[in-house]
Each structure stands twice: as C-alpha cells, then as structure tokens.
Scaffold this active site. Structure first.
Site, PDB file in Angstrom:
ATOM      1  N   THR A  72      27.989  -9.183  13.058  1.00  0.00           N
ATOM      2  CA  THR A  72      27.216 -10.389  12.727  1.00  0.00           C
ATOM      3  C   THR A  72      25.725 -10.079  12.856  1.00  0.00           C
ATOM      4  O   THR A  72      24.928 -10.421  11.979  1.00  0.00           O
ATOM      5  CB  THR A  72      27.606 -11.547  13.678  1.00  0.00           C
ATOM      6  OG1 THR A  72      28.984 -11.823  13.498  1.00  0.00           O
ATOM      7  CG2 THR A  72      26.788 -12.797  13.400  1.00  0.00           C
ATOM      8  N   CYS A 324      37.754 -25.166  11.919  1.00  0.00           N
ATOM      9  CA  CYS A 324      37.596 -26.523  12.416  1.00  0.00           C
ATOM     10  C   CYS A 324      36.111 -26.781  12.634  1.00  0.00           C
ATOM     11  O   CYS A 324      35.515 -26.263  13.555  1.00  0.00           O
ATOM     12  CB  CYS A 324      38.357 -26.674  13.721  1.00  0.00           C
ATOM     13  SG  CYS A 324      38.658 -28.373  14.135  1.00  0.00           S
TER      14      CYS A 324
END
Ligand code: PLP
Length: 383
Positions: A72, A324
């Site tokens: 990342t 989610c």
C-alpha cells in the site's frame, strides 16, 4: 474440524525459509542498519542481501529497489511521488486495488490532477487502444495492475508499456505486481515499466513489508521526510527482519514451474467441479488471461457473505468481493466494472489457491459446497 485455507490472495502463510531468514534479526543481530558498528553492519548486510535477491528477481540494479512498510505504501509512493505539481493527468483503470485508487481519488478531490479511469471488458481486460486514446499532453503517469486481486485477470503490461514508450512524452508507467509476483515474469526490462510494487505477505513472506522498483531516472519525491534511509525516498529505520524475510521469500519464487502447474490443475478441478455440479454459477473474469490460482464465481440468488460463513463453519476459508463500508455492504468495484448486476456481484466468492493446497482439500470443498448453495438458495429471498 478440517481446515482448508483458500484465501492465498488475501495473505499467504509464511514459508519456513522466510521465518528462518528473519529469526536472527529478532534475537541476535538486532542492530540498526544505519549504525556503523558490528551490530549495524550485520543488519545492513541482511538488508542489502535482500535487496540483491529482489534486484535479481526483477532484473534491475540494487539501487533501483526501495523497501517500504507495505505494498500500500509502495503504491502510494508511486502515485504521490510522481505528482509534483498540479494540472497533471493520470491514467488508471476502474479495477485497481484501493492502494492505487484511493491516493488518486484523494489528489482528484483536492483538485490537483485530472484522471482517466479506463473501463474493462466483461472479461476484465483493459484495451491497449484505450490507453493510446487516453494519453493527453499533460499525462505524467499510467498505473495499471499486472494481475487483479479479486478476479486474477492479467493485463497486457508489455503491450501497454510499448504504447506508452512510443509517445515522445515522459510518462511514468507503474504496475502493481503484488498478486502477479508468485506466478508471472516480473523482469522489469521485459515488462517495460518504470515503477513496480511488491508485497511480502502475498509471496509467503512476512506482513508489513513491501518494495518499490524505481527505474533509474524516474525521480520520485518522498512522501515522508526524515533520515537518509533508502536514498532519502523512504526515511525511517529499516525493518531488518521483515526485509530479510521478503528477500528469502523472493528467492524461493524462482523455482516455481512445477508448483504453478500443480496449482493450476487443482484450480481447474475446483472451477470445473463448481460449474458442472452447481447450477446457475458463472466465472467472473477471463478464463485464459488469469492467474493460475484464482477462481471467482457468482452464485445466482445467494449472498456471498452467507456462502462465506457457511463454508467457514465447514472449515473452508474464502473471501467475498464485497467490503463493508460505513455499515452498508458495497458491491465490489471490480465486479461492477465487469458489468455485473449488484445481485451478481454480491453473490460472488473468490477462491484463491496456493502452494500448500492439496487435491484432498479441493475434493472436500467440492463435496460440501453444493449442499451449502442448495440450502442457502432454499431460504434466500432473492430468486
Ligand atoms: N495491491 C494489491 C493488488 C493487493 O492485492 C494488495 C493486498 O491486498 C495490496 C496492493 C496491498 O498490499 P499490502 O497489504 O502489503 O499493503
């Protein structure tokens, strides 16, 4: 209970080779790699030995390999490091990992850059002509992943690189090779990329370590400011043990031909078994241009989360494409970009295999899955 781990794309178990390579740097050689004394020298040797392994794997020079705290971070550095002024243009795809999409969206939100999000075909592939058409006079960066983490689709990186280099503009080409590294040739000279991202924990190495290849001359700005480590591009004390583990993991990739053939055989068995024995199922993403360890299936009329939980109760660990977000379930942006309906995207499961997957495990999944789907369909409100 039987345990079957089919979530290698989320993370891989750490190999004994990586663990062995790391241990001395926790217990014995705990020096700071920047210290001049013996403890520092031992740590520095480990960092440079790992860098050498990575340089060999990528076919680049050691000075072109930069360690980071994750993929990342490496993806963020590739994007934020290239954008040095405003009014510049970036080309990427609609199916990139959030580690690429989110820093781009952030710059876009701040009004710093213009972005082209290239669409993909129903198979998940980018069209090379689309890249040619998207290039503008102010384009400075193209970021396109080598292989997708959800559907395993492999993009034509070599062809894209050729199109970019054929322009007389100085455009930096970045690829996120996190999911590709185990299976595909990552020779940066052949690929024609300027920046390439790797992650430790997707290649049987440790979590919390990554690397960015930066081609000589592709000057990046750092994201963090501090010491001189990693040529000033990534200041902070090196995580020596994790770097040693990453280097050992990379070194074990080289001997992978028979392993890949075995994984592919098991993957095909799983795919065929599901498509043949469970009605109303379809494969998401290209069958041919695909990593050998990935199966992503839509099960019509069922929620992916219900399948995941039911499989987990049987000891089988898989993943859904849904995330989610703020209490509501968002369908996967990758599956939506393929043109799937919300319902199809929500009913998808990713099975990702790895080097420790066995035939018995695949047989077990094929035994328990049809009943799970039948039972869930019987109680599902979605028809
Ligand atoms: N890029 C891709 C394609 C990934 O699959 C992942 C992990 O999910 C990442 C980047 C982020 O890797 P890391 O966990 O090392 O930050």
């Amino acid at each position: 209970m039987k345990q079957v781990y089919l979530d290698y794309a989320a993370t891989t178990p750490q190999s004994p080779e990586a663990t062995k390579a790391m241990r001395p740097y926790f217990e014995k050689h705990y020096g700071n790699a920047s210290s001049l004394h013996q403890f520092g020298q031992r740590a520095r040797e480990a960092v440079e030995a790992s860098r050498q392994n990575i340089a060999k794997f990528l076919n680049c020079s050691m000075a072109e390999v930069f360690f980071t705290g994750s993929a990342t971070e490496a993806d963020n550095l590739a994007i934020l490091g290239v954008i040095k002024s405003s009014k510049l243009h970036i080309i990427t795809t609609a199916i990139e990992h959030p580690a690429v999409l989110e820093p781009i969206k952030r710059l876009e939100k701040l009004g710093e850059i213009e972005v082209t999000y290239l669409p993909v075909s129903r198979d998940g592939l980018v069209k090379v002509e689309d890249i040619e058409k998207a290039i503008r006079p102010n384009t400075v960066l193209v970021s396109i992943m080598y292989a997708n983490n959800e559907i395993g689709v492999i993009q034509p990186i070599v062809e894209i690189g050729k199109v970019i280099k054929a322009t007389d503009q100085k455009i930096i080409f970045h690829t996120d090779a996190v999911q590709a590294a185990n299976y595909l040739d990552c020779d940066v000279q052949k690929l024609g990329v300027d920046l390439l991202t790797l992650s430790g924990h997707k290649i049987y190495g440790p979590k919390g370590v990554g690397a960015l290849y930066v081609k000589k001359g592709a000057a990046l700005e750092p994201m963090m400011f501090g010491g001189h480590q990693e040529q000033g591009l990534r200041p902070s004390t090196e995580n020596v043990a994790a770097i040693a583990g990453l280097g050992a993991a990379i070194a074990t990739i080289s001997n992978r031909k028979s392993q890949i053939a075995n994984i592919k055989k098991l993957r095909d068995k799983l795919l065929d078994g599901i498509l043949k024995n469970i009605p109303k199922t379809s494969l998401n993403g290209s069958a041919d241009n695909r990593l050998p360890n990935n199966v992503n299936i839509s099960f019509s009329g069922v929620e992916g989360e219900s399948i995941l939980m039911a499989l987990d109760q049987k000891g089988v660990c898989v993943s859904t494409g849904s995330a989610c977000a703020s209490g509501s379930l968002q369908p996967s942006h990758v599956l939506m970009a393929l043109g799937l309906s919300h319902q199809q995207a929500h009913g998808s499961i990713r099975f990702s295999l790895g080097k420790y997957t066995t035939k018995e495990e695949i047989d077990y999944v094929l035994k328990v899955l049809p009943d799970i789907i039948k039972r869930l369909r019987a109680i599902s409100p979605i028809k």
